[in-house]
Design an enzyme around this catalytic site. Structure first.
Site: not given
Ligand code: S3P
Length: 432
Positions: A23-24, A318
Site C-alpha cells: 500500500k505504501s 502497523d
Molecule cells: C505509512 C507510514 C506509517 C504507517 C502508515 C503508512 C506510509 O505512518 O503507519 O500505515 O506509507 O508512509 P507514519 O509515517 O505516520 O508513522
C-alpha cells in the site's frame, strides 16, 4: 449496512499465498508518477479502497491514469510535470492517511494554486499539524481545522529549503517534506529521530532525483522535473503479517508467503516474533527495482512474552496490533511501550486493540504509550468490532481461526482498505 463475519476455529493452515501489493509503495508510485514529467508504468499496483482514492485524486489533479482493466494492477500514470497540478480541486482522500500527509507536499509549492483536502470521519481525527508546521516553515500556506485536523486548505506559495528535525518518527511527514523539497529554493534536510520506512527515498533515487542520506539525515535537492519510467510494487509485508501470525498461532500450520517486500524498515515484526520464539524462515529473492523481496516460510510455534519499544516501534508500527494478539497466545507478559503514535492511526489503536483483545478473553491493558498483554491460555473468542479500522478487522479474523470458539467481526468490510481478498486468501490456507 455494517457487515458481521464469523471466523470459526480452524485446523492447520497449509499452502502458499501471494499477499496484495504494498500500500505504501503503491501510493508513492501513483503520486510520484503524477508529479513526474512523463508516463510511469506501474506493475502490481494495489487494488484497494485506499489506493483507488489516490488514483482518483491524481486524475482530478490533472494526471492521466490508464488502467489495464483486468484487475491485474497494471497502470500507466501520465504525470503533469512542470505544468503542475490542476488548481481549484477538492481532493477526497477517503480513509488514506498516507495520501492526506503526502499530497500537501506536492501542492504546497505551486504558486497561485488552491486546494481543499478532506476525507472520511476517521481522517478528520488524524493530525495534520505535523505536516502543516514544517511546511509553514518552508513558506507554505496551509489552514487546518483547529490548526490540527482536516479538512485543510493548501494555497501554493514559494518555498524555501529548510533543515528540520522530525518531532515524531513518521515516514508520512518525512515523505511530505521530501516532496515539498523538490520545488524549494534550495536543499531540504530532514533529521529522523528513529529510522522509518524509506520507500520515498528509494523511489526518488529511482527517478534520478538528487538525494543524500547520511546517518539519520536525508537531504533532497530541488529539480525542475523528473521521470520515473517504471515501478514494480512488491507484496505488502503489513498484509502478509496477518496470515503469518495466523499460521504461528494455529497448531500444526506451515505456510509460505511469496513475493513479500522485505525492506528492513518494514520488517521489525520478524525480530519481535523471533524473540518470542517464532519459527520463520526468510528466502531472499530478486528485488523489485529498489525494493528487496523475499518469501517467508512460517510454522506454528509456541511463543513467550517480550518487551517491545524504542527503535523497534517505527519498524513495526502497523504490525503492533498483531504483536499484541500474538502476546495473548504467548506464555507470560508482553509490554509494548514508546508507541503513543498508535493513537493517531485509522483508529486509536491502543484503545481499539485493547478492547478487541479483552472481547476475546485476553488480559490486555492500555497504557499511555502502548499495551500490557498477559497471555497463557488459548483465548476463548467472542466478538470484535473493527471500529472502521482495516487492521482491527483482520486481527479479529486471525484471532477467530486460533481461538477456542471463533470470533464474529463486526464491520469486517473495512479490510478492503488494504486487503480486499483477505477472506479468500485465509480460506485458501485453511481449506474452508
Ligand atoms: C505509512 C507510514 C506509517 C504507517 C502508515 C503508512 C506510509 O505512518 O503507519 O500505515 O506509507 O508512509 P507514519 O509515517 O505516520 O508513522
Amino acid at each position: 449496512m455494517i457487515e458481521a463475519v464469523r471466523f470459526a476455529p480452524s485446523g492447520p493452515l497449509r499452502g502458499s499465498v501471494v499477499p496484495p501489493a504494498d500500500k505504501s509503495i503503491s501510493h508513492r508510485a501513483a503520486i510520484l508518477g503524477a508529479m513526474s514529467g512523463g508516463p510511469t508504468e506501474i506493475i502490481n499496483y494495489l487494488v484497494s479502497d485506499d489506493t483507488e482514492a489516490t488514483l482518483v485524486a491524481m486524475e482530478a489533479l490533472g494526471a492521466g491514469v490508464e488502467r489495464a482493466g483486468d484487475g491485474s494492477g497494471r497502470l500507466v500514470v501520465s504525470g503533469v510535470g512542470p505544468t503542475g497540478p490542476t488548481t481549484g480541486v477538492r481532493v477526497d482522500v477517503a480513509n488514506s492517511g498516507t495520501l492526506l500527509r503526502l499530497l500537501p507536499g506536492w501542492l504546497a509549492g505551486w504558486q497561485g494554486g488552491r486546494w481543499e483536502v478532506d476525507g472520511d470521519d476517521s481522517i478528520r481525527r488524524r493530525p495534520v499539524d505535523r505536516i502543516a508546521s514544517p511546511l509553514g516553515e518552508m513558506g507554505a500556506r496551509i489552514e487546518a481545522t483547529d490548526d490540527r485536523f482536516p479538512p485543510l486548505v493548501v494555497e501554493g506559495s514559494e518555498l524555501a529549503g529548510i533543515e528540520y528535525t522530525l518531532p515524531v518518527a513518521s515516514a508520512q511527514v518525512k515523505s511530505c517534506l521530501l516532496l515539498a523539497g523538490l520545488r524549494a529554493g534550495g536543499p531540504t534536510t530532514i533529521h529522523e529521530p528513529l529510522p522509518t520506512r524509506d520507500h520515498t527515498e528509494r523511489m526518488l533515487g529511482l527517478a534520478g532525483v538528487r538525494l543524500d542520506r547520511e546517518g539519520s539525515s536525508i537531504t533532497v535537492w530541488p529539480t525542475e522535473t523528473f521521470e520515473l519510467d517504471s515501478v514494480e510494487v512488491p507484496g505488502d509485508f503489513s498484509s502478509a503479517a496477518f496470515p503469518l501470525v495466523a499460521a504461528l498461532l494455529v497448531p500444526e500450520s506451515e505456510i509460505r508467503l511469496e513475493g513479500v517486500g522485505t525492506n528492513p524498515t518494514r520488517t521489525g515484526l520478524l525480530s519481535i516474533l523471533s524473540r518470542m520464539g517464532a519459527d520463520i524462515e526468510i528466502e531472499q529473492g530478486d528485488p523489485s527495482g529498489e525494493e528487496p523481496v523475499g518469501s517467508l516460510v512460517v510454522r506454528h510455534s509456541e511463543l513467550t512474552g517480550t518487551e517491545v519499544g524504542g527503535a523497534e516501534i517505527p519498524l513495526a508500527i502497523d504490525e503492533l496490533p498483531l504483536v499484541a494478539l500474538a502476546a495473548g497466545f504467548a506464555d507470560g507478559e508482553t509490554v509494548i511501550r514508546d508507541a503513543a503514535e498508535l493513537r493517531a492511526k485509522e483508529s486509536d489503536r491502543i484503545e481499539t486493540v485493547s478492547r478487541a483483545l479483552q472481547g476475546l478473553g485476553i488480559a490486555a491493558e492500555p497504557t499511555p504509550d502502548g499495551l500490557v498483554v498477559r497471555g497463557g491460555n488459548r483465548p476463548v473468542g467472542g466478538a470484535v468490532d473493527a471500529e472502521g479500522d482495516h487492521r482491527i478487522a483482520m486481527l479479529g479474523a486471525v484471532a477467530g481461526l486460533a481461538s477456542r470458539d471463533g470470533v464474529e467481526v463486526t464491520g469486517f468490510d473495512a479490510a478492503s482498505v488494504s486487503y480486499p481478498g483477505f477472506e479468500r486468501d485465509l480460506a485458501g490456507l485453511t481449506g474452508a
